[in-house]
Write an enzyme that holds these catalytic residues in place. Structure first.
Site, short mmCIF file in Angstrom:
data_model
loop_
_atom_site.label_atom_id
_atom_site.label_comp_id
_atom_site.label_asym_id
_atom_site.label_seq_id
_atom_site.Cartn_x
_atom_site.Cartn_y
_atom_site.Cartn_z
N SER A 9 43.17 47.45 41.68
CA SER A 9 42.89 46.87 40.36
C SER A 9 41.76 45.84 40.37
O SER A 9 41.21 45.52 39.32
CB SER A 9 44.15 46.23 39.77
OG SER A 9 44.50 45.06 40.48
N LYS A 67 44.26 38.73 39.71
CA LYS A 67 43.32 39.08 38.63
C LYS A 67 42.29 37.97 38.49
O LYS A 67 42.37 36.93 39.14
CB LYS A 67 44.06 39.24 37.28
CG LYS A 67 45.24 40.19 37.28
CD LYS A 67 44.83 41.64 37.45
CE LYS A 67 46.06 42.56 37.46
NZ LYS A 67 45.69 43.96 37.81
#
Length: 264
Positions: free
Chosen positions: A59, A124
């Site tokens: 990701s 993230k």
């Protein structure tokens, strides 16, 4: 001042010598003390200063690749543009599960010798801080923060074929609430991030708060990739975030306007 007490008696006889076994026991005793002290120091450093983590998914490619070992520091305050590790706010984790370590591996992980391989953390990039107005997208297809467009080409993962990376296929306009952050993965088309939870049910707000990560769930910011050697480097804040102005006062509840595709 004169001490007129009688001197202590001097022991008579030859000095006591240790046998080989006694020397071994004394050495082991000193070694165990050193090891215990080192474990305590390492555990305190892991809890208060820094920690290693293992990257289990794609990701954050190409910034972070699968099986990268990263160092996360826990002392500085959060800033826009940083890569951060945080505990799952609830219902975010659906990706691959890292293989479980044995007892020795778990012990070394606990004291910080091995990277954390747990499955309850995510990594993230912070795009919105409390009070930030984050929009996707402007006419050029760029995400804007407080009306400043971001040039994300330095870290977004481009698709095959040489086409430019897409900032987001999900359209949204949000104002980040108090004590929370808005996060996105660098591999936008393969990241379940804040965009994917903009329509999650939340009985505490008119619109969902689960898309915004509570700041107290943030473990720290990733400062470097340690392993593998070929990918080792420092992780900083991209220059595109520097001109973004400070946010307005953050509201208690988020403001969200997003299309039906904001579910991932």
């Amino acid at each position: 001042m004169i001490d007129d007490a009688e001197p202590a008696p001097v022991p008579s006889g030859p000095p006591r010598t240790l046998s080989f076994g006694g020397h071994v026991l004394a050495f082991l005793g000193e070694l165990s003390g050193v090891v215990i002290g080192a474990v305590i120091v390492a555990s305190l450093l892991r809890a208060l200063v820094g920690q290693m983590f293992l990257i289990p998914s794609a990701s954050m490619e190409q910034t972070l690749r699968i099986d990268d070992r990263i160092v996360v520091e826990k002392l500085t305050t959060l800033q826009r543009g940083e890569v951060v590790v945080f505990t799952d706010p609830g219902g975010w984790l659906t990706g691959p599960v890292a293989p479980e370590r044995g007892r020795v591996g778990r012990a070394l992980e606990f004291v910080g010798v091995l990277p954390d391989s747990g499955t309850d953390h995510l990594v993230k990039r912070v795009v919105g801080m409390p009070g930030d107005h984050v929009v996707c997208c402007d006419r050029a297809g760029r995400i804007t923060v407080n009306d400043v467009a971001l040039d994300e080409t330095s870290y977004l993962d481009p698709p095959p074929g040489g086409e430019p990376a897409v900032a987001s296929s999900i359209r949204f306009t949000v104002v980040v609430p108090r004590d929370r952050i808005f996060v996105l993965g660098d591999n936008r088309e393969h990241s379940r991030d804040s965009r994917c939870h903009l329509h999650d049910p939340d009985p505490t707000a008119v619109e969902s708060s689960s898309a915004f990560v509570p700041e107290d769930l943030v473990v720290g910011r990733a400062v470097a990739v340690l392993w593998p050697v070929g990918h080792a480097r420092r992780l900083g804040i991209p220059a595109t975030f520097v001109p973004v102005p400070a946010a307005q006062a953050a509201p208690a509840l988020p403001a969200i306007d997003a299309g039906p595709e904001a579910t991932c």
